[in-house]
Design an enzyme around this catalytic site. Structure first.
Site, PDB file in Angstrom:
ATOM      1  N   GLY A   1      -5.944   9.469  -0.214  1.00 53.06           N
ATOM      2  CA  GLY A   1      -4.591   9.424  -0.765  1.00 53.06           C
ATOM      3  C   GLY A   1      -3.982  10.754  -1.153  1.00 53.06           C
ATOM      4  O   GLY A   1      -2.771  10.946  -1.044  1.00 53.06           O
TER       5      GLY A   1
ATOM      6  N   GLU B   1      -5.414  13.945  -7.505  1.00 50.65           N
ATOM      7  CA  GLU B   1      -5.326  12.518  -7.194  1.00 50.65           C
ATOM      8  C   GLU B   1      -3.922  12.164  -6.719  1.00 50.65           C
ATOM      9  O   GLU B   1      -2.957  12.874  -7.031  1.00 50.65           O
ATOM     10  CB  GLU B   1      -5.610  11.726  -8.470  1.00 50.65           C
ATOM     11  CG  GLU B   1      -6.696  10.732  -8.509  1.00 50.65           C
ATOM     12  CD  GLU B   1      -6.963   9.768  -7.374  1.00 50.65           C
ATOM     13  OE1 GLU B   1      -6.350   9.864  -6.287  1.00 50.65           O
ATOM     14  OE2 GLU B   1      -7.792   8.889  -7.593  1.00 50.65           O
TER      15      GLU B   1
ATOM     16  N   ASP C   1      -3.860   4.805 -12.077  1.00 48.74           N
ATOM     17  CA  ASP C   1      -3.424   3.469 -12.478  1.00 48.74           C
ATOM     18  C   ASP C   1      -4.181   3.077 -13.750  1.00 48.74           C
ATOM     19  O   ASP C   1      -3.755   3.414 -14.855  1.00 48.74           O
ATOM     20  CB  ASP C   1      -3.700   2.532 -11.296  1.00 48.74           C
ATOM     21  CG  ASP C   1      -3.191   1.128 -11.516  1.00 48.74           C
ATOM     22  OD1 ASP C   1      -2.421   0.917 -12.455  1.00 48.74           O
ATOM     23  OD2 ASP C   1      -3.567   0.226 -10.736  1.00 48.74           O
TER      24      ASP C   1
ATOM     25  N   LYS D   1       0.900   5.853 -13.265  1.00 46.27           N
ATOM     26  CA  LYS D   1       1.393   4.500 -13.516  1.00 46.27           C
ATOM     27  C   LYS D   1       0.801   4.071 -14.853  1.00 46.27           C
ATOM     28  O   LYS D   1      -0.251   3.438 -14.915  1.00 46.27           O
ATOM     29  CB  LYS D   1       0.880   3.590 -12.394  1.00 46.27           C
ATOM     30  CG  LYS D   1       1.671   2.338 -12.177  1.00 46.27           C
ATOM     31  CD  LYS D   1       0.890   1.343 -11.349  1.00 46.27           C
ATOM     32  CE  LYS D   1       1.106   1.471  -9.864  1.00 46.27           C
ATOM     33  NZ  LYS D   1       0.380   0.395  -9.122  1.00 46.27           N
TER      34      LYS D   1
ATOM     35  N   PHE E   1       3.783  -1.890  -6.538  1.00 47.07           N
ATOM     36  CA  PHE E   1       2.891  -1.369  -5.508  1.00 47.07           C
ATOM     37  C   PHE E   1       3.563  -0.220  -4.783  1.00 47.07           C
ATOM     38  O   PHE E   1       4.580  -0.379  -4.126  1.00 47.07           O
ATOM     39  CB  PHE E   1       2.434  -2.445  -4.520  1.00 47.07           C
ATOM     40  CG  PHE E   1       1.142  -2.054  -3.879  1.00 47.07           C
ATOM     41  CD1 PHE E   1      -0.066  -2.506  -4.374  1.00 47.07           C
ATOM     42  CD2 PHE E   1       1.121  -1.142  -2.828  1.00 47.07           C
ATOM     43  CE1 PHE E   1      -1.267  -2.080  -3.830  1.00 47.07           C
ATOM     44  CE2 PHE E   1      -0.072  -0.712  -2.277  1.00 47.07           C
ATOM     45  CZ  PHE E   1      -1.270  -1.183  -2.780  1.00 47.07           C
TER      46      PHE E   1
ATOM     47  N   ARG F   1       0.796   5.725   4.929  1.00 54.23           N
ATOM     48  CA  ARG F   1       0.469   7.049   4.387  1.00 54.23           C
ATOM     49  C   ARG F   1       1.409   8.136   4.919  1.00 54.23           C
ATOM     50  O   ARG F   1       1.645   9.141   4.255  1.00 54.23           O
ATOM     51  CB  ARG F   1      -0.962   7.445   4.769  1.00 54.23           C
ATOM     52  CG  ARG F   1      -2.053   6.622   4.107  1.00 54.23           C
ATOM     53  CD  ARG F   1      -3.398   7.305   4.287  1.00 54.23           C
ATOM     54  NE  ARG F   1      -4.530   6.418   4.066  1.00 54.23           N
ATOM     55  CZ  ARG F   1      -5.078   6.157   2.874  1.00 54.23           C
ATOM     56  NH1 ARG F   1      -4.591   6.709   1.790  1.00 54.23           N
ATOM     57  NH2 ARG F   1      -6.107   5.342   2.771  1.00 54.23           N
TER      58      ARG F   1
HETATM   59  P1  IMP Z   1      -7.510   3.582 -11.076  1.00 53.06           P
HETATM   60  O1  IMP Z   1      -6.704   4.635 -11.801  1.00 53.06           O
HETATM   61  O2  IMP Z   1      -8.982   3.717 -11.288  1.00 53.06           O
HETATM   62  O3  IMP Z   1      -7.023   2.188 -11.403  1.00 53.06           O
HETATM   63  O4  IMP Z   1      -7.334   3.710  -9.524  1.00 53.06           O
HETATM   64  C1  IMP Z   1      -6.541   4.618  -8.941  1.00 53.06           C
HETATM   65  C2  IMP Z   1      -6.601   4.429  -7.443  1.00 53.06           C
HETATM   66  O5  IMP Z   1      -6.122   3.121  -7.083  1.00 53.06           O
HETATM   67  C3  IMP Z   1      -5.677   5.408  -6.761  1.00 53.06           C
HETATM   68  O6  IMP Z   1      -6.347   6.565  -6.375  1.00 53.06           O
HETATM   69  C4  IMP Z   1      -5.187   4.618  -5.579  1.00 53.06           C
HETATM   70  O7  IMP Z   1      -6.070   4.819  -4.484  1.00 53.06           O
HETATM   71  C5  IMP Z   1      -5.230   3.187  -6.000  1.00 53.06           C
HETATM   72  N1  IMP Z   1      -3.896   2.732  -6.423  1.00 53.06           N
HETATM   73  C6  IMP Z   1      -3.472   2.492  -7.681  1.00 53.06           C
HETATM   74  N2  IMP Z   1      -2.195   2.077  -7.700  1.00 53.06           N
HETATM   75  C7  IMP Z   1      -1.781   2.054  -6.415  1.00 53.06           C
HETATM   76  C8  IMP Z   1      -0.527   1.728  -5.774  1.00 53.06           C
HETATM   77  O8  IMP Z   1       0.484   1.356  -6.397  1.00 53.06           O
HETATM   78  N3  IMP Z   1      -0.499   1.848  -4.427  1.00 53.06           N
HETATM   79  C9  IMP Z   1      -1.584   2.238  -3.697  1.00 53.06           C
HETATM   80  N4  IMP Z   1      -2.760   2.573  -4.247  1.00 53.06           N
HETATM   81  C10 IMP Z   1      -2.867   2.469  -5.596  1.00 53.06           C
HETATM   82 MG    MG Z   2      -7.110   6.983  -4.387  1.00 53.72          MG
END
Ligand code: IMP
Ligand code: MG
Length: 178
Positions: free
Chosen positions: A43, A98, A102, A130, A151, A164
């Site tokens: 990403g 990153e 999220d 987010k 999303f 992407r």
């Molecule tokens: P987290 O912060 O551990 O929940 O996960 C983060 C990862 O989840 C990011 O690096 C993304 O790969 C994926 N992710 C979280 N939100 C989104 C979104 O809205 N679209 C696409 N991927 C997301």
């Molecule tokens: Mg990721």
């Protein structure tokens, strides 16, 4: 692909302007030093490529591939390293790059595990934040933009490996994933 997009949140110009600012900020903070930017694949690849070119101190690049244990709907917070760094980070300034934070579980785990390798400093840089669903408290040192709890796709960020290559950041229509 365009028909799947609900709304464009950040267009190319907006992204470029903010990334230039982030590059200047990082250059100032590490003036006279070297940094290793660690891109979390896949990403962050497009963001990292653009950001690195806005930094005018020596930048080394390395990449990791990580994956959460268990299904993606229930992040456990424990991440598996699929591809590790190629370089030793002992005594180095590192910046984890990153695409989007999220829950924060992935990065807080990764940060802890890299900390154990004795870098001189660790900073976290994310294009998107987010905050609505944050579970792990964390300091984000360099942040591009906050986004709503939707999303998100584009500019490196995927849904099922698609979208992407969109040059902007947008919200995916619900009907595509529901
Ligand atoms: P987290 O912060 O551990 O929940 O996960 C983060 C990862 O989840 C990011 O690096 C993304 O790969 C994926 N992710 C979280 N939100 C989104 C979104 O809205 N679209 C696409 N991927 C997301
Ligand atoms: Mg990721």
């Amino acid at each position: 692909m365009k028909k799947d997009i609900e709304k464009i949140l950040l267009d190319e110009k907006t992204l470029a302007k903010r990334i230039k600012e982030l590059g200047q900020e990082i250059s100032n903070d590490f003036m006279g030093e070297e940094i290793i930017m660690i891109g979390i694949l896949k990403g962050s690849s497009i963001f990292l490529a653009d950001l690195a070119r806005q930094i005018d101190i020596p930048v080394y690049m390395d990449y990791m591939v990580v994956s959460s244990y268990g299904n993606s709907a229930q992040t456990s917070g424990v991440v598996r390293i699929i591809k590790d760094l190629e370089e030793n980070i002992d005594g180095k300034n590192i910046i984890i790059v990153e695409d989007i934070i999220d829950t924060g579980l992935t990065l807080s785990y990764l940060r802890k595990s890299l900390m154990a390798r004795n870098p001189k400093s660790i900073k976290i840089c994310t294009l998107l934040d987010k905050p609505a669903r944050r579970e792990a408290e964390m300091v984000i040192d360099y942040k591009g933009f906050e986004v709503p709890d939707e999303f998100i796709i584009g500019y490196g960020i995927d849904y099922a490996e698609k979208y992407r290559n969109l040059p902007y950041v947008g919200i995916l229509k619900r009907e595509v994933y529901e």
